[in-house]
Design a protein around this motif. Structure first.
Motif, short mmCIF file in Angstrom:
data_model
loop_
_atom_site.label_atom_id
_atom_site.label_comp_id
_atom_site.label_asym_id
_atom_site.label_seq_id
_atom_site.Cartn_x
_atom_site.Cartn_y
_atom_site.Cartn_z
N LEU A 107 0.88 -1.20 -0.22
CA LEU A 107 0.05 0.08 0.00
C LEU A 107 0.77 1.28 0.21
CD1 LEU A 107 -2.97 1.29 0.26
CD2 LEU A 107 -2.70 1.04 2.68
N VAL A 108 1.94 1.22 0.86
CA VAL A 108 2.74 2.39 0.92
C VAL A 108 3.57 2.69 -0.56
CG1 VAL A 108 4.71 3.41 2.26
CG2 VAL A 108 3.13 2.58 3.25
N VAL A 109 4.10 1.65 -0.89
CA VAL A 109 4.75 1.75 -2.16
C VAL A 109 3.88 2.29 -3.43
CG1 VAL A 109 5.96 0.38 -3.91
CG2 VAL A 109 6.70 0.08 -1.32
N GLY A 110 2.79 1.79 -3.36
CA GLY A 110 1.46 2.18 -4.34
C GLY A 110 1.42 3.66 -4.18
N LEU A 111 1.10 4.02 -3.02
CA LEU A 111 1.08 5.53 -2.95
C LEU A 111 2.07 6.38 -2.96
CD1 LEU A 111 -1.10 5.38 0.79
CD2 LEU A 111 -1.83 5.92 -1.66
N VAL A 112 3.34 6.20 -2.77
CA VAL A 112 4.41 6.98 -3.13
C VAL A 112 4.71 6.86 -4.50
CG1 VAL A 112 6.98 6.86 -2.93
CG2 VAL A 112 5.50 6.54 -0.97
N SER A 113 4.53 5.74 -5.34
CA SER A 113 4.78 5.64 -6.73
C SER A 113 3.75 6.23 -7.72
CB SER A 113 5.13 4.14 -7.30
OG SER A 113 4.12 3.32 -7.23
N SER A 114 2.70 6.82 -6.88
CA SER A 114 1.72 7.04 -7.81
C SER A 114 1.08 8.51 -7.61
CB SER A 114 0.40 6.37 -7.95
OG SER A 114 -0.17 6.25 -6.52
#
Length: 48
Positions: A15-22
């Motif tokens: 979830l965190v990686v998805g938020l940061v990368s988008s």
């Protein structure tokens, strides 16, 4: 029980990686990188 915590932790990381990368920061970084990688002749054709 420990397996569930590991699974929950992995889900949180995704979830965190998805938020940061988008996010806006990621889009700005992608745009700056695209400008650096664009060939000079392409920039002249589009007038950028």
């Amino acid at each position: 029980m420990a397996g569930w915590w590991i699974l929950a932790g992995c889900g949180a990381v995704v979830l965190v990686v998805g938020l940061v990368s988008s996010g806006a920061w990621a889009r700005g970084t992608a745009e700056r990188t695209a400008e650096r990688l664009a060939a000079p002749e392409v920039r002249e054709q589009v007038g950028a």
